[in-house]
Design an enzyme around this catalytic site. Sequence first.
Site, PDB file in Angstrom:
ATOM      1  N   TYR A   1     -10.131  -0.882   1.589  1.00  0.00           N
ATOM      2  CA  TYR A   1      -9.882  -1.003   3.030  1.00  0.00           C
ATOM      3  C   TYR A   1      -9.621   0.350   3.676  1.00  0.00           C
ATOM      4  O   TYR A   1      -9.050   1.254   3.064  1.00  0.00           O
ATOM      5  CB  TYR A   1      -8.689  -1.929   3.298  1.00  0.00           C
ATOM      6  CG  TYR A   1      -9.125  -3.308   3.738  1.00  0.00           C
ATOM      7  CD1 TYR A   1      -9.666  -3.512   5.003  1.00  0.00           C
ATOM      8  CD2 TYR A   1      -9.028  -4.392   2.881  1.00  0.00           C
ATOM      9  CE1 TYR A   1     -10.089  -4.766   5.407  1.00  0.00           C
ATOM     10  CE2 TYR A   1      -9.443  -5.657   3.276  1.00  0.00           C
ATOM     11  CZ  TYR A   1      -9.983  -5.834   4.549  1.00  0.00           C
ATOM     12  OH  TYR A   1     -10.405  -7.077   4.944  1.00  0.00           O
TER      13      TYR A   1
ATOM     14  N   ASP B   1       0.789  -1.222   0.000  1.00  0.00           N
ATOM     15  CA  ASP B   1       0.000   0.000   0.000  1.00  0.00           C
ATOM     16  C   ASP B   1       0.825   1.279   0.000  1.00  0.00           C
ATOM     17  O   ASP B   1       0.322   2.334  -0.391  1.00  0.00           O
ATOM     18  CB  ASP B   1      -0.960  -0.009   1.189  1.00  0.00           C
ATOM     19  CG  ASP B   1      -2.120  -0.976   0.975  1.00  0.00           C
ATOM     20  OD1 ASP B   1      -2.487  -1.191  -0.192  1.00  0.00           O
ATOM     21  OD2 ASP B   1      -2.638  -1.524   1.962  1.00  0.00           O
TER      22      ASP B   1
END
Length: 753
Positions: free
Chosen positions: A461, A376
């Site tokens: 998320y 990420d």
Amino acid sequence: MNVKTVLVLLVLALATIFALVCVLLTRGKGPSTCKHQPQEQEDTDGGQSLVFADLSPEEMVQVVQYLRGSLGVQLVDASRAKPSDNCIASVDLQVPAKAEVLRFLDEGGTQPTREALAVLYFGNQPDPNVTEYVVGPLPTPAYHRDVTVQRYGGTVPYHRRPVTGKEYIDINALIQQELKKAPGFLAACCDSDGTDLAILTTAPRGFKSGDRATWFVLFQNTPGTGYYLSPMGLEVLVDHSSLDISQWAVSRVFYSGQYLASAGALEDAFLSGLLKVIRLKKPQAEAVLGSMRPRQPPGSPGPLQFEPQGPRYHVKDNRVTFQGWSITFGMNPNSGPRLFDIRYRGKRIVYELSLQEALALYGSNCPGGMSTRYLDASFGIGRFAYELVQGLDCPYTATYVDRHYLVESETPKTNQNSLCVFEHDAAIPLRRHFSDSQSLYYGGLRRNVLVIRTISTLINYDYIWDFMFHGSGAVEVRVHATGYISSSFLHGQGTNYGNRVGPHTLGTMHLHHIHYKVDLDVDGQLNSLETQDMEYELVQDPWSKQNIMEQLYLRRGRLQTEDEAAFPLSAPMPRYLSFASPNLNRWGHPRSYRIQITSLAGKHPPTSSPMERAISWGRYQLAVTRRKEEEPASTSIYNQNDPWTPTVAFADFINNETITNEDLVAWISVGFLHVPHAEDVPNTVTVGNSVGFFLRPYNYFDEDPSVDSPDGVYFSGEQDSGVCGTNPLACLSLTAVCAPYLPPFRYRGFLNL
């Protein structure tokens, strides 16, 4: 009736009327608004924390203008740049060397030169590459130097660059063109012409260095809801490796277990009856799977945390102070929150505490899901930390701070109110005791904690990043996962990879691994790593010498090398592991801080995997290495798109160097395996989905430092506990009878999208 009686009755009537008027005038009036009392703040920083301050928008603009005028090449704004252009990808703070900073902070030395780190993509030259420049001095740049080779041991090939927003736009346009080749299929499967579908990237992008071919997963999209739970079964593989966009192409199409050469081949198979089509109804906003719209009208307000006399912490610039704590905070647009110079009672405990990476590794029987390993930081953990919702993401009365970044644009952007600071009452004692033996008394202390929080939304998320500071001198770091699960279209043996959570939705299993850097300086820079654990030994009882008993004893140790201090993810670790100073406390023990990890991490990929070295930090639940300026981070944003030849391989940091009385860094991995289930719809809940670690004083003090807290409570059986002078809790009816001032609710989090 005589005159005296009349006068008495008249007086009584007037008194009754006056009382009724008073009651009517005061009825419905709530308590007065809380008055903030000025807090005495012991702030001796003198602005030193600004040595770590994130770049201001003005500084970012100056760096861009300098580079435009100094590099001698044509630069295109990254928001419009094609792969064949040159552009400024990002500008961030160049954190000064630790030795320079400590000379400034601790020895009165010269303040380090303020510099920026600029990342540029050079696509318009014979040898396309990624180059990193240090630019300074700020605020008026006059020089730049190429630090790419110094930082990475070589040049960074162009194919490793992260995918820009403009590249995604061009890929989406290509996919839309490809979908026009299958109008009959789209109408039959999804009542769609393809323009109303959502397209989700996966990563990495191939199987070997140089590849740039990405599977994109298509979903039914209903505005106002999370499309992640509505896969349509169609996925496309796009080869976007060429610098010439016209050469990009869809090289494979997948639908519900079948692989085809193109959307045209998909249409032919459909028209010839060779393709089994699952007909999906067009989702409706009010009934779509995963809708977050409330199903009940609002009820009465829940409990509200407020400060009767105002905040007891103090935020100035990039520094917060609270009951002996001082913390400098910031945000890296890639790796996210970073803290520096954490001190308690004036003494530094941690020089740097920073998030490094968040890995999400998926399993599925669809190509997009089975190949996904999101790193990420390459997407932007800090960049995508958006505005926090007051009263839900953080307490309504928290202090909210803006963060600025310059990524994929030459214009700085601001995520307003994207970091919050607040004091939190954990509603549990930090410590307490009720004495019912010998003497009768009660003593205790509320567990109030200072919290620094930010939340990153990374596609589906949401990660809640918490850094907490306790009155006992402990630091707690915790991450909660929430948001939407990712999903695949359910077909074949799909439940080998997760659970069915909708009519055609497979909640795909995945693991979350999070990595942190913790540069502890416990009572000085030079520390050693000490271990303690329990053992049993059989001994003869010393009073009769006729019986054998199991004696519990403490096994102490000191680890000498980096190899000894690298603990594999699944291996047992000493229950007590501490950074120890050579200095002793009053009782003759080394002043230490203990690392205590709370994690349920899944299995790390085998080291034989071609891409494992790119995430080799995940091999270890804890690894302690000697601190080096040339090892500032455990990973790189370039690892995502070329994990097969990683730009930074953490495993190389561990080379058996001595770690006795050295400046040490703890690299900590936490995580959990997530097998999605019905209750993950609409969102994964934070309950049970949090991991982290503590840094706890261990013989660092001579006693628990919270004994000096002004919040302590003590009263004996002989005292009247209801008297304010005896028990501060008895004062609350006087000091806390007020209504908190709640500013009008505002939210501007959608402005920068």
